[in-house]
Design a protein around this motif. Structure first.
Motif, PDB file in Angstrom:
ATOM      1  N   ALA A   1      53.290  52.490 -17.085  1.00 58.59           N
ATOM      2  CA  ALA A   1      52.790  51.900 -18.376  1.00 58.59           C
ATOM      3  C   ALA A   1      53.054  50.459 -18.817  1.00 58.59           C
ATOM      4  N   LEU A   2      51.706  50.468 -17.294  1.00 60.14           N
ATOM      5  CA  LEU A   2      51.382  49.471 -17.620  1.00 60.14           C
ATOM      6  C   LEU A   2      50.235  48.932 -18.063  1.00 60.14           C
ATOM      7  N   ARG A   3      49.013  50.437 -17.801  1.00 60.00           N
ATOM      8  CA  ARG A   3      47.821  50.917 -17.931  1.00 60.00           C
ATOM      9  C   ARG A   3      47.527  50.331 -19.602  1.00 60.00           C
ATOM     10  N   ARG A   4      46.572  49.636 -19.661  1.00 62.06           N
ATOM     11  CA  ARG A   4      45.799  49.325 -21.192  1.00 62.06           C
ATOM     12  C   ARG A   4      44.695  50.448 -21.608  1.00 62.06           C
ATOM     13  N   THR A   5      44.391  50.727 -22.463  1.00 61.93           N
ATOM     14  CA  THR A   5      42.819  51.767 -22.878  1.00 61.93           C
ATOM     15  C   THR A   5      42.728  50.747 -23.678  1.00 61.93           C
ATOM     16  N   ARG A   6      41.560  50.866 -24.584  1.00 64.45           N
ATOM     17  CA  ARG A   6      40.748  50.530 -25.608  1.00 64.45           C
ATOM     18  C   ARG A   6      40.955  50.297 -26.361  1.00 64.45           C
ATOM     19  N   PHE A   7      40.761  49.664 -27.738  1.00 63.46           N
ATOM     20  CA  PHE A   7      41.766  49.420 -28.857  1.00 63.46           C
ATOM     21  C   PHE A   7      41.673  49.805 -29.497  1.00 63.46           C
ATOM     22  N   SER A   8      42.849  50.542 -30.447  1.00 61.34           N
ATOM     23  CA  SER A   8      42.553  51.865 -31.276  1.00 61.34           C
ATOM     24  C   SER A   8      43.768  51.938 -32.005  1.00 61.34           C
ATOM     25  N   LEU A   9      43.567  51.387 -32.998  1.00 64.27           N
ATOM     26  CA  LEU A   9      45.190  52.454 -34.161  1.00 64.27           C
ATOM     27  C   LEU A   9      44.768  53.320 -34.942  1.00 64.27           C
ATOM     28  N   TYR A  10      46.273  54.053 -35.228  1.00 66.16           N
ATOM     29  CA  TYR A  10      46.460  55.114 -36.780  1.00 66.16           C
ATOM     30  C   TYR A  10      47.555  54.816 -37.243  1.00 66.16           C
ATOM     31  N   PHE A  11      46.991  55.115 -38.637  1.00 66.76           N
ATOM     32  CA  PHE A  11      48.471  55.144 -39.347  1.00 66.76           C
ATOM     33  C   PHE A  11      47.820  56.011 -40.653  1.00 66.76           C
ATOM     34  N   ASP A  12      48.852  56.520 -41.550  1.00 69.75           N
ATOM     35  CA  ASP A  12      48.421  57.409 -42.809  1.00 69.75           C
ATOM     36  C   ASP A  12      47.494  58.248 -42.213  1.00 69.75           C
ATOM     37  N   LYS A  13      46.596  59.358 -41.534  1.00 68.92           N
ATOM     38  CA  LYS A  13      45.505  59.163 -41.653  1.00 68.92           C
ATOM     39  C   LYS A  13      44.116  58.599 -41.030  1.00 68.92           C
ATOM     40  N   THR A  14      44.404  57.854 -41.218  1.00 65.53           N
ATOM     41  CA  THR A  14      43.334  56.580 -41.141  1.00 65.53           C
ATOM     42  C   THR A  14      43.441  55.923 -39.370  1.00 65.53           C
ATOM     43  N   LEU A  15      42.853  55.980 -38.821  1.00 66.85           N
ATOM     44  CA  LEU A  15      42.084  55.543 -37.528  1.00 66.85           C
ATOM     45  C   LEU A  15      41.170  54.316 -38.281  1.00 66.85           C
ATOM     46  N   VAL A  16      41.911  53.380 -36.833  1.00 65.57           N
ATOM     47  CA  VAL A  16      40.970  52.034 -37.102  1.00 65.57           C
ATOM     48  C   VAL A  16      40.394  52.368 -35.809  1.00 65.57           C
ATOM     49  N   ASP A  17      38.975  51.615 -35.506  1.00 62.73           N
ATOM     50  CA  ASP A  17      38.077  51.599 -34.271  1.00 62.73           C
ATOM     51  C   ASP A  17      38.390  53.245 -32.729  1.00 62.73           C
ATOM     52  N   PRO A  18      37.210  53.879 -33.670  1.00 56.58           N
ATOM     53  CA  PRO A  18      37.313  55.077 -31.973  1.00 56.58           C
ATOM     54  C   PRO A  18      36.129  54.522 -30.735  1.00 56.58           C
ATOM     55  N   SER A  19      37.646  54.824 -30.153  1.00 57.85           N
ATOM     56  CA  SER A  19      37.878  53.727 -28.594  1.00 57.85           C
ATOM     57  C   SER A  19      36.694  54.392 -27.480  1.00 57.85           C
ATOM     58  N   PRO A  20      36.297  54.667 -26.535  1.00 63.39           N
ATOM     59  CA  PRO A  20      35.961  54.930 -25.600  1.00 63.39           C
ATOM     60  C   PRO A  20      37.366  55.977 -25.072  1.00 63.39           C
ATOM     61  N   ASP A  21      38.614  55.895 -24.941  1.00 59.48           N
ATOM     62  CA  ASP A  21      39.644  56.331 -25.092  1.00 59.48           C
ATOM     63  C   ASP A  21      39.564  56.880 -26.083  1.00 59.48           C
ATOM     64  N   LEU A  22      39.055  56.991 -27.119  1.00 61.61           N
ATOM     65  CA  LEU A  22      39.574  58.310 -27.962  1.00 61.61           C
ATOM     66  C   LEU A  22      40.562  59.825 -27.381  1.00 61.61           C
TER      67      LEU A  22
END
Ligand SMILES: [Zn+2]
Ligand SMILES: [Zn+2]
Ligand SMILES: [Zn+2]
Length: 255
Positions: free
Chosen positions: A32-53
């Motif tokens: 639960a304390l792991r953090r993958t690289r930054f990305s977010l999603y809403f309404d069929k929209t992805l912001v930033d395709p991170s290396p953890d995509l």
């Protein structure tokens, strides 16, 4: 509308391989304390395709139709070839990040779209309002080590502000603060314990920014393994009286 923070971490993620700091050591024991690289999603929209995509997409399991990119740094864009599961995609960013996006596609597929796909690259000018599907998007410049920008997105009568990676100079940028002011949701970076000029916010600056923007709700993300432990960051946000939280991977907010 559900906004999902797919990745809450910064460029090396948590745990960072071989690092023995408190956050990395704890994250190796507690997923639960792991953090993958930054990305977010809403309404069929992805912001930033991170290396953890790949991990983000298989867990999210939702369709992506458009991709907004804050900037061309490794931790925000190098997962781009993983998007090949989607035939039709529209990418949006300023010129420099789009060039990085196209180079990654060319390296992976030999052209700017995988074979049989229709991918388009759409240039955004800073400060200009652009229609993206049914959303209105304004890309605004921030001070970071490369050309980088945040977004203010209006969708379904709600406003979402995303700082992307930014130096503390954003606190002096009245135009950017005015644009983000009163957003329904602010997603602010909180990379380090202390700010690094021209690069990233510290805890104090991220909280100060949230106060100035006065969003209905603020989520802090892009958190480095070398920042304070999650619980300490949560306490700081609570004590500052900000309606919001510190993201974990897959934290989601209803706006
Ligand atoms: Zn970053
Ligand atoms: Zn560490
Ligand atoms: Zn960056």
């Amino acid at each position: 509308m559900k906004v999902v923070i797919l990745g809450s971490g910064s460029y090396s993620g948590t745990p960072k391989p071989l690092c023995t700091c408190e956050n990395c050591s704890r994250a190796r024991i507690n997923p639960a304390l792991r953090r993958t690289r930054f990305s977010l999603y809403f309404d069929k929209t992805l912001v930033d395709p991170s290396p953890d995509l790949h991990y983000h997409l298989e867990r999210l399991n939702k369709r992506v139709e458009r991709v907004l990119i804050t900037h061309g740094h490794f931790d925000h864009i190098f997962g781009l070839p993983e998007l090949q599961v989607f035939k039709r995609l529209k990418f949006y960013s300023h010129r420099e990040a789009l060039e990085v996006a196209k180079s990654l596609a060319r390296l992976a597929f030999g052209s700017e779209s995988p074979e049989g796909h229709e991918w388009s690259y759409n240039k955004l000018e800073f400060w200009e309002e652009t229609r993206v599907g049914k959303m209105k998007v304004v890309h605004f410049p921030v001070t970071h080590t490369v050309t980088a920008g945040g977004f203010v997105i209006e969708v379904g009568g709600k406003r979402i502000a995303i700082t992307g990676d930014t130096g503390p100079e954003i606190l002096k940028d009245e135009r950017a603060i005015k644009l983000m002011e009163g957003a329904d949701l602010l997603i602010a970076e909180m990379t380090h314990r202390e700010a690094i000029p021209g690069s990233h916010l510290g805890v104090r600056e991220a909280i100060e920014l949230a106060k100035r923007v006065g969003a209905g709700y603020t989520v802090f993300a892009h958190i480095s393994h070398s920042n304070y432990p999650h619980e300490v960051l949560e306490k700081r946000v609570r004590e500052a009286g900000i309606p919001g939280e510190v993201a974990r991977d897959f934290t989601w907010v209803e706006v």
